[in-house]
Design a protein around this motif. Structure first.
Motif, short mmCIF file in Angstrom:
data_model
loop_
_atom_site.label_atom_id
_atom_site.label_comp_id
_atom_site.label_asym_id
_atom_site.label_seq_id
_atom_site.Cartn_x
_atom_site.Cartn_y
_atom_site.Cartn_z
N MET A 187 0.65 -1.16 -0.04
CA MET A 187 -0.17 -0.12 -0.08
C MET A 187 0.95 1.31 0.14
N LYS A 188 2.22 1.05 0.01
CA LYS A 188 3.14 2.41 0.10
C LYS A 188 2.81 3.38 -1.01
N VAL A 189 2.87 2.89 -2.14
CA VAL A 189 2.53 3.67 -3.48
C VAL A 189 1.28 4.31 -3.37
N ALA A 190 0.23 3.88 -2.88
CA ALA A 190 -0.88 4.12 -2.97
C ALA A 190 -1.20 5.49 -2.02
N ASN A 191 -0.58 4.95 -0.97
CA ASN A 191 -0.60 5.94 0.30
C ASN A 191 0.16 7.15 0.00
N LEU A 192 1.33 7.13 -0.53
CA LEU A 192 2.00 8.27 -1.00
C LEU A 192 1.42 9.06 -2.02
N ILE A 193 0.95 8.60 -2.87
CA ILE A 193 0.02 9.29 -3.98
C ILE A 193 -1.16 9.92 -3.17
N PHE A 194 -1.82 9.39 -2.11
CA PHE A 194 -3.09 9.84 -1.63
C PHE A 194 -2.61 11.01 -0.62
N SER A 195 -1.25 10.88 -0.02
CA SER A 195 -0.78 12.04 0.74
C SER A 195 -0.37 12.98 -0.03
N LEU A 196 -0.18 12.97 -1.23
CA LEU A 196 0.25 14.21 -1.93
C LEU A 196 -0.72 14.96 -2.45
N SER A 197 -2.21 14.15 -2.69
CA SER A 197 -3.14 14.56 -3.54
C SER A 197 -3.93 15.82 -2.94
N PRO A 198 -4.11 16.11 -1.68
CA PRO A 198 -4.45 17.37 -1.07
C PRO A 198 -3.65 18.84 -1.88
N PHE A 199 -2.48 18.49 -2.00
CA PHE A 199 -1.47 19.52 -2.31
C PHE A 199 -1.69 19.71 -4.09
N PHE A 200 -1.38 18.53 -4.34
CA PHE A 200 -1.81 18.43 -5.97
C PHE A 200 -3.04 18.88 -6.43
N VAL A 201 -4.20 18.66 -5.92
CA VAL A 201 -5.63 19.29 -6.03
C VAL A 201 -5.67 20.70 -6.03
N SER A 202 -4.92 21.11 -5.03
CA SER A 202 -5.01 22.53 -4.39
C SER A 202 -4.20 23.39 -5.53
N THR A 203 -3.21 22.66 -6.03
CA THR A 203 -2.30 23.31 -7.05
C THR A 203 -3.30 23.68 -8.36
N ILE A 204 -3.68 22.52 -8.69
CA ILE A 204 -4.56 22.50 -9.87
C ILE A 204 -5.62 23.66 -9.86
N PHE A 205 -6.27 23.76 -8.87
CA PHE A 205 -7.39 24.87 -8.54
C PHE A 205 -6.89 26.31 -8.27
N THR A 206 -5.44 26.33 -8.02
CA THR A 206 -4.95 27.50 -7.80
C THR A 206 -4.48 27.85 -9.28
N TYR A 207 -3.93 27.05 -10.14
CA TYR A 207 -3.61 27.28 -11.43
C TYR A 207 -4.72 27.85 -12.20
N ILE A 208 -5.99 27.25 -12.12
CA ILE A 208 -7.24 27.61 -12.78
C ILE A 208 -7.53 28.98 -12.35
N THR A 209 -7.50 29.33 -11.07
CA THR A 209 -8.22 30.46 -10.63
C THR A 209 -7.34 31.66 -10.13
N PHE A 210 -5.99 31.64 -10.11
CA PHE A 210 -5.22 32.68 -9.47
C PHE A 210 -5.30 33.62 -10.44
N VAL A 211 -5.17 34.96 -9.89
CA VAL A 211 -5.16 36.06 -10.60
C VAL A 211 -3.97 36.74 -11.09
N SER A 212 -2.81 36.64 -10.12
CA SER A 212 -1.63 37.19 -10.46
C SER A 212 -0.69 36.39 -9.64
N PHE A 213 0.40 36.24 -9.90
CA PHE A 213 1.54 35.65 -9.32
C PHE A 213 1.88 36.34 -7.79
N ALA A 214 1.43 37.64 -7.67
CA ALA A 214 1.64 38.14 -6.39
C ALA A 214 0.54 37.57 -5.15
N THR A 215 -0.49 37.15 -5.69
CA THR A 215 -1.47 36.70 -4.74
C THR A 215 -1.61 35.08 -4.95
#
Length: 501
Positions: free
Chosen positions: A1-29
C-alpha cells in the motif's frame, strides 16, 4: 500500500495546486490563493474521514464484560515533576483496582529532589515499586521501555496511566477479558476530564468529546490508537514491535502505528473507567499540551506515509496530520485571506462568487450540523459544546504553527509536561489573537464601506463572501479570549517545580 498511500498523501496539495492554477489572478497573490484552496481541500479530507468514522461509530457495539482472568499485570504511572498529592492519589486508586492481579510501579523521572524523595517514601510505605532514572533517554517512552525490559518476563500486560488519570475499582476486570483474542494488542479507554476549574478546561473537555465519542469509536477494532494513558498493552506485542517508540514525543500514536502495521487489533472501550483527570487549566498549559501533541504528530508524518498500513487505517492516521496542519498554518491563512482582500482591495481568485456560495455554503452548513448532531447523540455537546470547542481551537493556532515550523526546519523541541497549576491570566499569550481580532473587525468595517459603494453585482458578492468569513471567525476569537480569562473555581494546584526545558 506504500505507493497508493504516498499518492494519496500528496493529493491535497496536487488538487490545490490545480485549482490555484485555474483560478489565480496574479503571481503576487498566487500563494494566498493556494492557501485558500488548501484550506478547503484539507478541510474536506478531514470531514470525509470524520463522516466515515461517524457512520462506523453508529455500529459500535463493544460491550463490557466482567470475567475473572489469570493474567498478570504491571501498572505503570509515569511522572515528571508532578504534584506528589496528585500522583499519590492516582497510585492508590490503581492499587485498589489491580488487587492481586499484579503490581503498581511509579516511573518517576522527576529532576526535583524534594518531589522524588516524597514519592519514593510514599511508595515504600504502600508496597508500590518505585523506579527512578537519572538520564531521561526517550522521555516517557524511554522510562516505560527501561521498566519493561527489566520486568516483562513476569507479566502478561502493562497498563499505563498519567499522573492524573485514576481508574475505577473494577477497571482491570472490565478490560482484561478483551485480550482473550490473541490478536488484540491494545485496549484503550477514554480519558476523563473531571477537574474543570476554568474556561480553558471547559473548552478542552468539549474539544475532546467528538474525538472520544465519534472518532475513537469509529476506529475501534481498526485503527484505535493509544492515548498515552488508560492504555493496556499485551507485552509480547510490544516486544514484537520493538517496544514503545522513542522517536516521537507522542510515543502513544507512534507505537500504535507499529502495532497496526504488524496486523494486531486494538479495541476502544467507550466507558467511564477513568474517574479523575485534569485538563489544562489555563492558556499556557493548553498551548503546551496542544503544541506537544501537534509536533509529535508532525514527527509521525513520514512514518505514516511510508507505513504498511492498509488504506483505511492509513487514511485515519493521515487525517490526524491534516487536522494539525489545519489547526496551525492553515488557520492563519484563513484569518489573513479575507483581511488581505478587504483591506487592500486586491482580487485573489477568479471564481464566480455566486457559484461559490451555492456550492460551499450548503457544504459548510452540512458539516457543522453533522458535527454537532453526531456528537450530541452521545453527549451534551450541542451548540454550546461546538462554540466552546471552536473557541479554544482558535486559541491554539500560534503554538501549532510554531510547532509546524519547527518540524519543517527539523528542530528538536524539549518535552514539556502539561502544567497542572492554574496561573494568572497572561495577556502576552493572547496578543496574537487580539491583533487578528482587531484586523478582522477593521477589515469588516472597510468591507461594508466598500460594499455600499460598488455597482457590480459580481464584486458585491465577492465582498460579501469575504465579510462573511471575517465575521464568522470573530465570535470564536472573542470566545477564546473570554475562556482564557475565566476561572470557575478558586481551587488551584501549585506546582512544586518548574518544568525543565
Amino acid at each position: 500500500m506504500k505507493v497508493a498511500n504516498l499518492i494519496f498523501s500528496l493529493s491535497p496539495f496536487f488538487v490545490s495546486t490545480i485549482f490555484t492554477y485555474i483560478t489565480f489572478v496574479s503571481f503576487a497573490t498566487a500563494i494566498i490563493a493556494f492557501g485558500i484552496w488548501i484550506s478547503m481541500v484539507v478541510g474536506f479530507y478531514i470531514f470525509l474521514d470524520f463522516f466515515i468514522l461517524s457512520i462506523r461509530s453508529k455500529k459500535y457495539s463493544v460491550k463490557l464484560v466482567g470475567k475473572e482472568t489469570r493474567y498478570k499485570v504491571a501498572a505503570f504511572v509515569t511522572s515528571f515533576n508532578e504534584d506528589p498529592k496528585i500522583v499519590e492519589g492516582t497510585l492508590m486508586s490503581i492499587k485498589t483496582a489491580i488487587g492481586n492481579l499484579g503490581n503498581v510501579f511509579l516511573l518517576d523521572d522527576s529532576t526535583n529532589n524534594k518531589i522524588s524523595t516524597e514519592l519514593k517514601n510514599f511508595c515504600n510505605k504502600n508496597d508500590i515499586i518505585y523506579l527512578h532514572r537519572e538520564k531521561r533517554r526517550g522521555y516517557k517512552a524511554g522510562a516505560i521501555n527501561d521498566a519493561l525490559k527489566n520486568i516483562s518476563e513476569k507479566y502478561d500486560f502493562v497498563a499505563i496511566f498519567d499522573a492524573d488519570q485514576r481508574p475505577v475499582e473494577d477497571f482491570f476486570k472490565q478490560v482484561l477479558p478483551y485480550f482473550s483474542d490473541p490478536a488484540v494488542a491494545l485496549v484503550q479507554v477514554p480519558q476523563n476530564y473531571s477537574e474543570i476549574n476554568s474556561g480553558i478546561a471547559s473548552g478542552a473537555k468539549y474539544q475532546q468529546e467528538p474525538f472520544l465519542r465519534i472518532i475513537m469509536r469509529g476506529r475501534s477494532m481498526s485503527s484505535a490508537f493509544s492515548l498515552g494513558s488508560g492504555s493496556v498493552f499485551r507485552i509480547s506485542a510490544l516486544k514484537d514491535v520493538g517496544y514503545m517508540s522513542e522517536n516521537s514525543v507522542t510515543e502513544d500514536a507512534a507505537t500504535s502505528i507499529k502495532i497496526h502495521e504488524k496486523g494486531y487489533k486494538s479495541i476502544y472501550i467507550d466507558a467511564p473507567l477513568i474517574w479523575y483527570g485534569e485538563p489544562p487549566q489555563d492558556l499556557n498549559a493548553y498551548m503546551i499540551q496542544q503544541s506537544r501533541w501537534a509536533f509529535g504528530y508532525f514527527q509521525l508524518t513520514k512514518e505514516i506515509i511510508f507505513s504498511n498500513l492498509d488504506f483505511s487505517k492509513f487514511f485515519d492516521y493521515f487525517s490526524g496530520t491534516l487536522y494539525w496542519i489545519k489547526e496551525g498554518p492553515i488557520t492563519l491563512i484563513e484569518f489573513l485571506a479575507p483581511i488581505f482582500f478587504l483591506m487592500f482591495k486586491i482580487p485573489i481568485m477568479k471564481i464566480n462568487p455566486v457559484c461559490y456560495l451555492l456550492a460551499y455554503i450548503p457544504y459548510l452548513i452540512f458539516t457543522i450540523a453533522l458535527f454537532i448532531f453526531a456528537t450530541r447523540d452521545k453527549t451534551e455537546y450541542g451548540i454550546k459544546g461546538f462554540y466552546f470547542h471552536q473557541s479554544v481551537e482558535y486559541l491554539e493556532f500560534p503554538s501549532i504553527t510554531l510547532a509546524f515550523v519547527s518540524w519543517i526546519m527539523r528542530k528538536r523541541t524539549p518535552f514539556k509536561v502539561t502544567p497542572k497549576e492554574t496561573r494568572k491570566f497572561n495577556l502576552n499569550l493572547i496578543l496574537p489573537h487580539l491583533f487578528i481580532l482587531f484586523l478582522l473587525i477593521f477589515s469588516d468595517i472597510l468591507g461594508f464601506i466598500w460594499l455600499f459603494s460598488v455597482r457590480s453585482y459580481t464584486l458585491a458578492y465577492a465582498i460579501s463572501i469575504n465579510i462573511f468569513w471575517a465575521s464568522y471567525q470573530i465570535p470564536f476569537l472573542i470566545g477564546g479570549v473570554i475562556l482564557s480569562k475565566e476561572f470557575y473555581k478558586e481551587k488551584k494546584y501549585v506546582s512544586m517545580s518548574k518544568v525543565n526545558n
